[in-house]
Design a protein around this motif. Structure first.
Motif: not given
Lengths: 124, 198
Positions: A35-40, A45-47
């Protein structure tokens, strides 16, 4: 296309749905949303993704800051990034180019343009 | 009989107080002038954005309605076609069925394309949402300035929005130039700018 894992970053759920749907119709099946850069950045980090499509105007972390941040991380220095935004003023586009965006589409876009730009970035 | 020196001193004090009050009022009016001027500039921009939202929502809705009307019309023709196929099959008129099926497939393809174009047209939601956020941000700014004016006029500093309150306001992300129809730079010019990047 089969091994391409795309992250679609946009704060508008409608836009994310349209982008994901357009990508799937174009043959890009493996798509995740943020939903935004932070979420991305958290999802990255996970995928592991090998292509990013990002909007510019988003809360928390906008697309330009997101791309600038990506380019400071060794792993993502060459990660293909396509910006899909409403921003069509020339100075903004130059700024995106300087930040490290690989290609740029102004909304509203056509499915053909989205597919063409992804292919151009991948070919480059 | 009052002491003339004392009276003179008293008058001087009063005049001095009056001068201070006038200076204070002038200073407050100067403080008021800036937010009023700024608000005057922002109101037309907010109005223009709201007008744009109304116009662009209307245009996008009309475009989608055109497609929906065509889809409904085609679906009705499709239903009629299927009924004819049923009749032909009952009468063993197989030669008449094949062209009818081809025509129904063509109609279904067109309907699918129309439905997808409706989905593409729904991108207007993101654009008008940004225009609304821009208008809302301008309104919030005007509200802050009006509160400041009110606070100064009433001597009530609690009405003045603090820096912290200002920063705590909703994080609105928008492009002030977002427009459904007016792209400031066309895609071919963007492509030229990125050509060296490929």
């Amino acid at each position: 296309m089969a091994d391409l894992k795309i992250l679609a970053v946009d704060d508008s759920p409608t836009m994310r749905r349209i982008i994901v749907n357009t990508l799937k119709r174009a043959g890009f099946e493996d798509v995740m949303e943020a939903s935004d850069g932070k979420d991305a950045l958290a999802k990255m980090k996970v995928e592991k993704f090998n292509f990013v499509i990002t909007d510019w105007n988003m809360p928390e972390m906008d697309g330009l800051t997101f791309v600038t941040t990506l380019r400071t991380i060794d792993e993502y220095k060459k990660l293909p990034v396509l910006m899909v935004t409403t921003r069509s003023v020339k100075d903004d586009i130059v700024e995106a180019l300087k930040a490290g965006v690989n290609n740029y589409i102004v909304k509203p876009f056509t499915p053909e343009t989205l597919k063409e730009k992804i292919e151009q970035v991948l070919a480059g | 009989m009052p002491n003339p020196d004392a009276l003179h001193k008293k008058i001087q004090e009063e005049v001095s107080l009056l001068a201070d009050s006038i200076n204070d009022i002038v200073k407050k009016f100067r403080e008021l002038n800036n937010p009023i001027d700024e608000s005057k500039e922002q109101v037309p921009i907010a109005t223009e954005q709201l007008d744009k939202i109304s116009e662009q929502t209307e245009a996008a809705t009309q475009r989608m309605l055109d497609k929906v009307e065509k889809i409904v019309e085609r679906e009705e023709e499709g239903i009629a076609g299927l009924k004819r196929i049923k009749d032909y099959a009952a009468k063993n008129h197989w030669d008449e069925i094949a062209p009818l099926v081809d025509s129904l497939i063509e109609k279904a393809d067109t309907t699918c394309a129309d439905a997808l174009s409706i989905m593409d047209a729904l991108q207007f939601q993101d654009i008008t949402a940004q225009q609304m956020n821009h208008a809302a941000a301008l309104m919030e700014d005007i509200e802050t300035k009006l509160k400041r004016i009110s606070g100064v006029l009433q001597g009530d500093m609690s009405q003045i929005v603090s820096q912290e309150e200002e920063e705590a306001k909703k994080d609105r992300a928008y492009d002030p130039h977002a427009d459904l129809f007016d792209k400031k730079t066309d895609q071919s010019a963007i492509d030229d700018m990125f050509a060296g990047k490929q």
